[in-house]
Scaffold this motif. Structure first.
Motif, short mmCIF file in Angstrom:
data_model
loop_
_atom_site.label_atom_id
_atom_site.label_comp_id
_atom_site.label_asym_id
_atom_site.label_seq_id
_atom_site.Cartn_x
_atom_site.Cartn_y
_atom_site.Cartn_z
N HIS A 38 -19.30 -49.50 -7.14
CA HIS A 38 -20.65 -48.92 -7.11
C HIS A 38 -21.24 -48.99 -5.72
O HIS A 38 -21.27 -50.05 -5.09
CB HIS A 38 -21.57 -49.63 -8.10
CG HIS A 38 -21.27 -49.32 -9.54
ND1 HIS A 38 -22.05 -49.75 -10.58
CD2 HIS A 38 -20.26 -48.59 -10.10
CE1 HIS A 38 -21.54 -49.32 -11.72
NE2 HIS A 38 -20.45 -48.62 -11.45
N ALA A 39 -21.74 -47.84 -5.25
CA ALA A 39 -22.24 -47.77 -3.88
C ALA A 39 -23.72 -47.44 -3.80
O ALA A 39 -24.24 -47.20 -2.70
CB ALA A 39 -21.43 -46.73 -3.09
N SER A 40 -24.41 -47.40 -4.94
CA SER A 40 -25.83 -46.99 -4.93
C SER A 40 -26.79 -48.17 -5.04
O SER A 40 -27.95 -48.00 -5.37
CB SER A 40 -26.09 -46.01 -6.08
OG SER A 40 -25.82 -46.64 -7.34
N THR A 41 -26.29 -49.37 -4.79
CA THR A 41 -27.14 -50.56 -4.86
C THR A 41 -28.22 -50.51 -3.77
O THR A 41 -27.93 -50.20 -2.62
CB THR A 41 -26.30 -51.82 -4.69
OG1 THR A 41 -25.33 -51.88 -5.74
CG2 THR A 41 -27.17 -53.07 -4.77
N ARG A 42 -29.44 -50.85 -4.15
CA ARG A 42 -30.53 -50.90 -3.17
C ARG A 42 -31.47 -52.05 -3.51
O ARG A 42 -31.64 -52.41 -4.67
CB ARG A 42 -31.30 -49.59 -3.14
CG ARG A 42 -32.08 -49.30 -4.40
CD ARG A 42 -32.97 -48.08 -4.25
NE ARG A 42 -32.20 -46.90 -3.93
CZ ARG A 42 -32.55 -45.67 -4.31
NH1 ARG A 42 -33.64 -45.48 -5.04
NH2 ARG A 42 -31.81 -44.64 -3.97
N LYS A 43 -32.09 -52.58 -2.47
CA LYS A 43 -33.01 -53.70 -2.66
C LYS A 43 -34.38 -53.15 -3.05
O LYS A 43 -34.86 -52.16 -2.48
CB LYS A 43 -33.11 -54.53 -1.38
CG LYS A 43 -33.91 -55.82 -1.55
CD LYS A 43 -33.77 -56.71 -0.33
CE LYS A 43 -34.58 -57.99 -0.48
NZ LYS A 43 -34.16 -58.79 -1.65
N LEU A 44 -35.01 -53.80 -4.01
CA LEU A 44 -36.32 -53.38 -4.49
C LEU A 44 -37.43 -54.00 -3.65
O LEU A 44 -37.28 -55.11 -3.13
CB LEU A 44 -36.51 -53.77 -5.96
CG LEU A 44 -35.57 -53.13 -6.98
CD1 LEU A 44 -35.80 -53.74 -8.36
CD2 LEU A 44 -35.79 -51.63 -7.03
N LYS A 45 -38.53 -53.26 -3.53
CA LYS A 45 -39.71 -53.79 -2.86
C LYS A 45 -40.60 -54.45 -3.91
O LYS A 45 -41.01 -53.80 -4.87
CB LYS A 45 -40.47 -52.67 -2.16
CG LYS A 45 -39.68 -51.97 -1.05
CD LYS A 45 -40.51 -50.85 -0.44
CE LYS A 45 -39.73 -50.12 0.64
NZ LYS A 45 -40.53 -48.99 1.20
N VAL A 46 -40.87 -55.70 -3.72
CA VAL A 46 -41.70 -56.44 -4.68
C VAL A 46 -42.95 -56.92 -3.96
O VAL A 46 -42.87 -57.48 -2.86
CB VAL A 46 -40.94 -57.65 -5.26
CG1 VAL A 46 -41.81 -58.39 -6.26
CG2 VAL A 46 -39.64 -57.20 -5.92
N GLU A 58 -25.82 -46.41 -10.53
CA GLU A 58 -24.54 -46.18 -11.20
C GLU A 58 -24.34 -47.07 -12.42
O GLU A 58 -23.44 -46.84 -13.22
CB GLU A 58 -23.40 -46.39 -10.21
CG GLU A 58 -23.35 -45.34 -9.10
CD GLU A 58 -22.31 -45.67 -8.04
OE1 GLU A 58 -21.14 -45.31 -8.25
OE2 GLU A 58 -22.68 -46.29 -7.02
N CYS A 59 -25.19 -48.08 -12.56
CA CYS A 59 -25.11 -48.98 -13.72
C CYS A 59 -25.93 -48.46 -14.91
O CYS A 59 -26.02 -49.13 -15.93
CB CYS A 59 -25.62 -50.37 -13.35
SG CYS A 59 -24.42 -51.36 -12.42
N PHE A 60 -26.51 -47.27 -14.76
CA PHE A 60 -27.38 -46.72 -15.81
C PHE A 60 -26.65 -46.70 -17.16
O PHE A 60 -25.58 -46.12 -17.30
CB PHE A 60 -27.80 -45.30 -15.43
CG PHE A 60 -28.74 -44.65 -16.42
CD1 PHE A 60 -30.08 -44.98 -16.44
CD2 PHE A 60 -28.28 -43.71 -17.33
CE1 PHE A 60 -30.95 -44.39 -17.33
CE2 PHE A 60 -29.13 -43.11 -18.23
CZ PHE A 60 -30.48 -43.45 -18.23
N GLY A 61 -27.25 -47.35 -18.15
CA GLY A 61 -26.72 -47.34 -19.51
C GLY A 61 -25.56 -48.28 -19.76
O GLY A 61 -25.09 -48.37 -20.90
N GLN A 62 -25.09 -49.02 -18.76
CA GLN A 62 -23.92 -49.88 -18.95
C GLN A 62 -24.29 -51.28 -19.44
O GLN A 62 -23.50 -51.92 -20.12
CB GLN A 62 -23.12 -49.98 -17.65
CG GLN A 62 -22.52 -48.65 -17.20
CD GLN A 62 -21.57 -48.80 -16.03
OE1 GLN A 62 -21.05 -49.87 -15.77
NE2 GLN A 62 -21.33 -47.70 -15.32
N CYS A 63 -25.46 -51.75 -19.08
CA CYS A 63 -25.89 -53.09 -19.50
C CYS A 63 -27.13 -53.03 -20.39
O CYS A 63 -27.78 -54.05 -20.64
CB CYS A 63 -26.17 -53.96 -18.28
SG CYS A 63 -24.75 -54.20 -17.20
N GLY A 64 -27.47 -51.86 -20.84
CA GLY A 64 -28.65 -51.66 -21.66
C GLY A 64 -28.92 -50.17 -21.76
O GLY A 64 -28.02 -49.35 -21.56
N SER A 65 -30.15 -49.81 -22.05
CA SER A 65 -30.51 -48.39 -22.15
C SER A 65 -31.69 -48.08 -21.26
O SER A 65 -32.49 -48.94 -20.93
CB SER A 65 -30.85 -48.03 -23.60
OG SER A 65 -31.96 -48.79 -24.05
#
Length: 326
Positions: free
Chosen positions: A199-207, A168-175
């Motif tokens: 925003h409810a679509s936060t997910r943890k990344l696998k690194v 949901e943060c797409f395009g809000q803090c960059g492109s």
């Protein structure tokens, strides 16, 4: 005769097998009329494809050659090419392949399990029309970092190793898709704002564990890029191709049309042509894209840039690094 009845016109003095082109002189010898593959009875779709890349020929003949799929998706599916699915944005006058690529992966919410050696991208369709946008700018380099599953990414705010993403943060803090990746600290800070608190679509990344241990010592996180090496175009029902002769940013581009001219009428034959695209980079580069925004009438464009921008149907990208071992 069927559409498969095509023959290859060898360069002057040629015959038998032809080795890969390695010098500008060898490339120029391939230009002109009676070069490339001669079309016959509407075979242009096959002519243009065969003049492209070996990888695409494999995808077409997958059931015959049993070639392995090029793409491994996080959904568990496999594919030979990727169809862009996006909602049309009326504000976009000249979208790039990179822009549409990011939008499509965001919408579909899938990732690639690994970097493919070859990525074939089909341009978005619009209803019954085969073109959603009147013009699309082929990105000469495609950033695929953010669509690779488990690939290390950097926080869009501080540049450190990203641990979370929020669609949901797409395009809000960059492109682009890089704008949705955050470290834990910046994630909390960004979502403390009232505009993003819901925003409810936060997910943890696998690194990868090994990279996570070295993250504080490796400086900037490298991004993953793929190079454009061919474009198949269609205007009405006629297919043509642009292809890069050689490797690297300075490699020569050429245009191929298997039915560029004709000799005779009913019992005549088509004349294939290969043309050098010397000024192609001027149109698809940064300065060219700025100029294109000012040109609203496609008919005002030179023939070859117009066909590339207005008729692009499939774009072919490759990863030279991955091709070395896969």
């Amino acid at each position: 005769m069927s559409a498969l009845a095509v023959w290859i016109v060898q360069p002057v003095g040629g015959g038998g097998s032809v080795p890969p082109l390695s010098t500008p002189e060898e490339v120029r010898a391939m230009f002109g009329k009676n070069r490339g593959i001669q079309g016959h009875q509407n075979s242009c779709y096959l002519d243009a494809t065969l003049f492209n890349p070996e990888e695409f020929l494999h995808s077409l003949l997958a059931q015959i050659l049993q070639a392995e799929p090029l793409l491994q998706l996080s959904s568990g599916q496999e594919a030979y090419h990727y169809q862009l699915f996006v909602d049309k944005d009326e504000k976009l006058n000249l979208p790039s392949v990179q822009t549409l690529f990011d939008q499509s992966f965001l919408t579909s919410d899938i990732k690639l399990k690994q970097v493919p050696s070859c990525l074939i991208i089909q341009m978005p369709r619009f209803g019954k029309d085969y073109k959603m946008y009147p013009r699309i700018l082929p990105s000469m380099v495609l950033d695929v970092t953010d669509v690779i599953e488990d690939s290390p990414r950097q926080c869009i705010i501080c540049g450190k190793l990203a641990e979370y993403e929020c669609r949901e943060c797409f395009g809000q803090c960059g492109s682009g898709l890089e704008s949705i990746a955050f470290c834990a600290k910046c994630m909390d800070k960004v979502h403390s704002h009232k505009k993003r608190g819901s925003h409810a679509s936060t997910r943890k990344l696998k690194v990868p564990p090994d990279f996570q241990m070295l993250a504080d010592h490796c400086g900037s996180i490298p991004r993953v890029y793929m190079e454009l090496f061919a474009v198949v175009c269609i205007e009405t029902s006629h297919y043509v191709a642009f292809t890069r002769c050689g490797s690297g940013a300075d490699a020569t581009w050429c245009f191929f049309d298997s039915m560029a001219d004709r000799k005779g009428e009913q019992h005549g034959y088509n004349i294939p042509t290969v043309v050098e695209c010397g000024d192609l980079m001027q149109w698809v580069g940064e300065e060219g894209s700025q100029m294109l925004h000012a040109v609203t009438d496609n008919k005002a464009l030179p023939d070859l840039p117009r066909r590339l921008l207005c008729d692009a149907y499939m774009c072919f990208y490759q990863s030279p690094k991955v091709m070395m071992y896969r």
